[in-house]
Motif scaffolding. Structure first.
Motif, PDB file in Angstrom:
ATOM      1  N   LEU A  58     -11.964  36.550   5.263  1.00 14.40           N
ATOM      2  CA  LEU A  58     -12.955  35.481   5.337  1.00 14.40           C
ATOM      3  C   LEU A  58     -13.612  35.437   6.715  1.00 14.40           C
ATOM      4  CD1 LEU A  58     -11.032  32.623   3.479  1.00 14.40           C
ATOM      5  CD2 LEU A  58     -13.007  33.896   2.626  1.00 14.40           C
ATOM      6  N   ASP A  59     -12.822  35.653   7.739  1.00 10.82           N
ATOM      7  CA  ASP A  59     -13.342  35.624   9.107  1.00 10.82           C
ATOM      8  C   ASP A  59     -14.355  36.735   9.339  1.00 10.82           C
ATOM      9  OD1 ASP A  59     -13.117  34.269  11.701  1.00 10.82           O
ATOM     10  OD2 ASP A  59     -12.354  36.175  12.430  1.00 10.82           O
ATOM     11  N   SER A  60     -14.144  37.871   8.681  1.00  7.60           N
ATOM     12  CA  SER A  60     -15.038  39.020   8.872  1.00  7.60           C
ATOM     13  C   SER A  60     -16.331  38.908   8.076  1.00  7.60           C
ATOM     14  CB  SER A  60     -14.309  40.310   8.475  1.00  7.60           C
ATOM     15  OG  SER A  60     -14.110  40.369   7.066  1.00  7.60           O
ATOM     16  N   THR A  61     -16.365  38.002   7.103  1.00 12.13           N
ATOM     17  CA  THR A  61     -17.534  37.923   6.217  1.00 12.13           C
ATOM     18  C   THR A  61     -18.427  36.712   6.475  1.00 12.13           C
ATOM     19  OG1 THR A  61     -16.222  36.757   4.544  1.00 12.13           O
ATOM     20  CG2 THR A  61     -16.342  39.163   4.371  1.00 12.13           C
ATOM     21  N   LYS A  62     -18.023  35.833   7.377  1.00  8.30           N
ATOM     22  CA  LYS A  62     -18.808  34.623   7.624  1.00  8.30           C
ATOM     23  C   LYS A  62     -19.451  34.663   9.007  1.00  8.30           C
ATOM     24  CE  LYS A  62     -16.114  31.585   4.597  1.00  8.30           C
ATOM     25  NZ  LYS A  62     -17.242  31.274   3.691  1.00  8.30           N
ATOM     26  N   ASP A  63     -20.704  34.250   9.064  1.00  7.35           N
ATOM     27  CA  ASP A  63     -21.391  34.170  10.352  1.00  7.35           C
ATOM     28  C   ASP A  63     -20.656  33.179  11.253  1.00  7.35           C
ATOM     29  OD1 ASP A  63     -23.319  35.929   9.476  1.00  7.35           O
ATOM     30  OD2 ASP A  63     -24.707  34.355   8.825  1.00  7.35           O
ATOM     31  N   GLY A  64     -20.302  33.624  12.438  1.00  2.35           N
ATOM     32  CA  GLY A  64     -19.571  32.757  13.356  1.00  2.35           C
ATOM     33  C   GLY A  64     -18.095  32.678  13.068  1.00  2.35           C
ATOM     34  N   GLY A  65     -17.628  33.449  12.087  1.00  5.34           N
ATOM     35  CA  GLY A  65     -16.209  33.465  11.752  1.00  5.34           C
ATOM     36  C   GLY A  65     -15.820  32.343  10.807  1.00  5.34           C
ATOM     37  N   PHE A  66     -14.586  32.395  10.353  1.00 11.10           N
ATOM     38  CA  PHE A  66     -14.064  31.399   9.416  1.00 11.10           C
ATOM     39  C   PHE A  66     -13.376  30.278  10.173  1.00 11.10           C
ATOM     40  CE2 PHE A  66     -10.516  29.743   6.868  1.00 11.10           C
ATOM     41  CZ  PHE A  66     -11.221  29.272   5.773  1.00 11.10           C
ATOM     42  N   HIS A  67     -13.609  29.037   9.753  1.00 15.09           N
ATOM     43  CA  HIS A  67     -13.016  27.877  10.423  1.00 15.09           C
ATOM     44  C   HIS A  67     -12.153  27.099   9.438  1.00 15.09           C
ATOM     45  CE1 HIS A  67     -15.459  28.330  14.078  1.00 15.09           C
ATOM     46  NE2 HIS A  67     -16.418  28.684  13.258  1.00 15.09           N
ATOM     47  N   ALA A  68     -10.841  27.085   9.697  1.00 15.90           N
ATOM     48  CA  ALA A  68      -9.942  26.233   8.930  1.00 15.90           C
ATOM     49  C   ALA A  68      -9.976  24.838   9.538  1.00 15.90           C
ATOM     50  CB  ALA A  68      -8.523  26.786   8.955  1.00 15.90           C
ATOM     51  N   THR A  69      -9.792  23.834   8.726  1.00 16.36           N
ATOM     52  CA  THR A  69      -9.861  22.464   9.214  1.00 16.36           C
ATOM     53  C   THR A  69      -8.838  21.613   8.501  1.00 16.36           C
ATOM     54  OG1 THR A  69     -11.260  20.486   9.362  1.00 16.36           O
ATOM     55  CG2 THR A  69     -11.692  21.983   7.542  1.00 16.36           C
ATOM     56  N   THR A  70      -8.393  20.561   9.164  1.00 13.18           N
ATOM     57  CA  THR A  70      -7.438  19.660   8.529  1.00 13.18           C
ATOM     58  C   THR A  70      -8.116  18.638   7.633  1.00 13.18           C
ATOM     59  OG1 THR A  70      -7.506  18.205  10.463  1.00 13.18           O
ATOM     60  CG2 THR A  70      -5.785  19.890  10.403  1.00 13.18           C
ATOM     61  N   GLY A  71      -9.426  18.532   7.708  1.00 15.44           N
ATOM     62  CA  GLY A  71     -10.148  17.582   6.864  1.00 15.44           C
ATOM     63  C   GLY A  71     -10.729  18.260   5.634  1.00 15.44           C
ATOM     64  N   ASP A  72     -11.728  17.663   5.050  1.00 14.34           N
ATOM     65  CA  ASP A  72     -12.328  18.183   3.822  1.00 14.34           C
ATOM     66  C   ASP A  72     -13.665  18.868   4.067  1.00 14.34           C
ATOM     67  OD1 ASP A  72     -10.230  17.260   2.223  1.00 14.34           O
ATOM     68  OD2 ASP A  72     -11.114  15.259   2.097  1.00 14.34           O
ATOM     69  N   ASP A  73     -14.005  19.114   5.342  1.00 13.92           N
ATOM     70  CA  ASP A  73     -15.268  19.782   5.625  1.00 13.92           C
ATOM     71  C   ASP A  73     -15.069  21.300   5.676  1.00 13.92           C
ATOM     72  OD1 ASP A  73     -13.668  19.566   7.797  1.00 13.92           O
ATOM     73  OD2 ASP A  73     -15.204  18.831   9.184  1.00 13.92           O
ATOM     74  N   TYR A  74     -16.117  22.035   5.899  1.00 15.53           N
ATOM     75  CA  TYR A  74     -16.113  23.501   5.957  1.00 15.53           C
ATOM     76  C   TYR A  74     -15.666  24.153   4.648  1.00 15.53           C
ATOM     77  CZ  TYR A  74     -16.772  23.234  11.040  1.00 15.53           C
ATOM     78  OH  TYR A  74     -17.260  22.993  12.285  1.00 15.53           O
ATOM     79  N   ASN A  75     -15.533  23.382   3.577  1.00 11.77           N
ATOM     80  CA  ASN A  75     -15.128  23.928   2.281  1.00 11.77           C
ATOM     81  C   ASN A  75     -13.796  24.667   2.369  1.00 11.77           C
ATOM     82  OD1 ASN A  75     -15.784  24.098  -0.471  1.00 11.77           O
ATOM     83  ND2 ASN A  75     -16.538  26.192  -0.242  1.00 11.77           N
ATOM     84  N   TYR A  76     -12.912  24.196   3.252  1.00  7.22           N
ATOM     85  CA  TYR A  76     -11.636  24.887   3.466  1.00  7.22           C
ATOM     86  C   TYR A  76     -10.713  24.753   2.265  1.00  7.22           C
ATOM     87  CZ  TYR A  76      -7.031  25.876   5.437  1.00  7.22           C
ATOM     88  OH  TYR A  76      -5.771  26.374   5.644  1.00  7.22           O
ATOM     89  N   LYS A  77     -10.537  23.523   1.787  1.00 10.19           N
ATOM     90  CA  LYS A  77      -9.663  23.292   0.640  1.00 10.19           C
ATOM     91  C   LYS A  77     -10.462  23.552  -0.636  1.00 10.19           C
ATOM     92  CE  LYS A  77      -7.441  19.404   0.874  1.00 10.19           C
ATOM     93  NZ  LYS A  77      -7.142  17.984   1.148  1.00 10.19           N
ATOM     94  N   SER A  78     -10.626  24.830  -0.972  1.00 11.59           N
ATOM     95  CA  SER A  78     -11.490  25.203  -2.086  1.00 11.59           C
ATOM     96  C   SER A  78     -10.991  26.473  -2.752  1.00 11.59           C
ATOM     97  CB  SER A  78     -12.922  25.425  -1.585  1.00 11.59           C
ATOM     98  OG  SER A  78     -12.985  26.600  -0.786  1.00 11.59           O
ATOM     99  N   THR A  79     -11.495  26.715  -3.946  1.00  7.50           N
ATOM    100  CA  THR A  79     -11.153  27.944  -4.659  1.00  7.50           C
ATOM    101  C   THR A  79     -11.740  29.161  -3.954  1.00  7.50           C
ATOM    102  OG1 THR A  79     -13.099  27.667  -6.075  1.00  7.50           O
ATOM    103  CG2 THR A  79     -11.025  26.740  -6.877  1.00  7.50           C
ATOM    104  N   ALA A  80     -12.794  28.972  -3.171  1.00 10.22           N
ATOM    105  CA  ALA A  80     -13.369  30.086  -2.426  1.00 10.22           C
ATOM    106  C   ALA A  80     -12.432  30.547  -1.314  1.00 10.22           C
ATOM    107  CB  ALA A  80     -14.724  29.683  -1.835  1.00 10.22           C
ATOM    108  N   THR A  81     -11.693  29.623  -0.757  1.00  6.16           N
ATOM    109  CA  THR A  81     -10.741  29.958   0.311  1.00  6.16           C
ATOM    110  C   THR A  81      -9.429  30.468  -0.256  1.00  6.16           C
ATOM    111  OG1 THR A  81     -11.696  28.229   1.716  1.00  6.16           O
ATOM    112  CG2 THR A  81      -9.522  29.062   2.333  1.00  6.16           C
TER     113      THR A  81
END
Length: 217
Positions: free
Chosen positions: A104-127
């Motif tokens: 994921l980090d290699s495919t996203k502009d600016g890298g992949f960002h994990a977060t403890t909240g519900d933003d950045y689409n982290y808690k998702s089927t895409a992740t």
């Protein structure tokens, strides 16, 4: 001066957070700027699961000496906690998640960002794709079955290692459950019963700050 830091995901205790290397970077920065005291807040009452245990161990060792090799600390913990034989399962489990986040980090502009909240689409089927979660669950179920059949272990050792491996298993189980992957009713009932039995075995009462597991049923 002092820093108040966090080493628990209070938004969702069980989600896999790939921040091992960043913990080291933070502590090196604290050392560089002259921090003398670090208060690392965790969730000790709900700490009987791998995500909490490995972060606690890693944090303690890096606070003592932030120049240590993170992978070596994790490997040492797994060998001591699960025995070398069953640490191989946990190492493979970690590789599943870390390889996913590296991709994921290699495919996203600016890298992949994990977060403890519900933003950045982290808690998702895409992740967290279902196939990866199922592979992790099957791997850990296999490890637990192997422990139960291991004639070289005492009954007490079997119970201890099974509980500790269950503390690893609860993360992919919870993510699978939370993301709603299982929709067929009979499969859901079997899956949910196993997961809630595991939460009971681990004596876990909260899945995030202030929320009990049955809140999601």
């Amino acid at each position: 001066f002092a820093i108040w830091d966090y080493s628990a995901n209070f938004w969702d205790y069980f989600y896999y957070v790939p921040n091992f290397s960043y913990m080291k970077e933070n502590y090196l920065m604290y050392e560089e700027i002259g921090v003398h005291t670090v208060l690392t807040q965790m969730a000790p009452n709900e700490g009987n699961y791998y995500e909490s245990q490995i972060h606690t161990y890693l944090s303690a060792h890096l606070l003592w000496n932030p120049h240590q090799n993170v992978n070596e600390i994790i490997e040492r913990f797994n060998n001591l906690f699960f025995t070398p034989k069953y640490a191989t399962y946990v190492n493979e489990y970690n590789d599943l998640f870390l390889n996913r986040f590296a991709y994921l980090d290699s495919t996203k502009d600016g890298g992949f960002h994990a977060t403890t909240g519900d933003d950045y689409n982290y808690k998702s089927t895409a992740t967290f794709p279902q196939a990866m979660l199922q592979k992790a669950i099957d791997l850990l179920h296999g490890a637990i079955d192997e422990v139960k059949k291991d004639e070289n272990l005492t009954v007490a050792d079997k119970e201890k290692i099974v509980e500790r491996l269950t503390g690893v298993l609860i993360t992919p189980q919870w993510i699978m459950y939370d993301l709603g992957y299982i929709v067929e009713e009979s499969q859901f009932k079997v899956f949910a019963k196993d997961m809630f039995d595991n939460l009971e075995l681990l004596n876990i009462n909260l899945v995030r700050e202030g929320f009990k597991p049955n809140y999601y049923v």
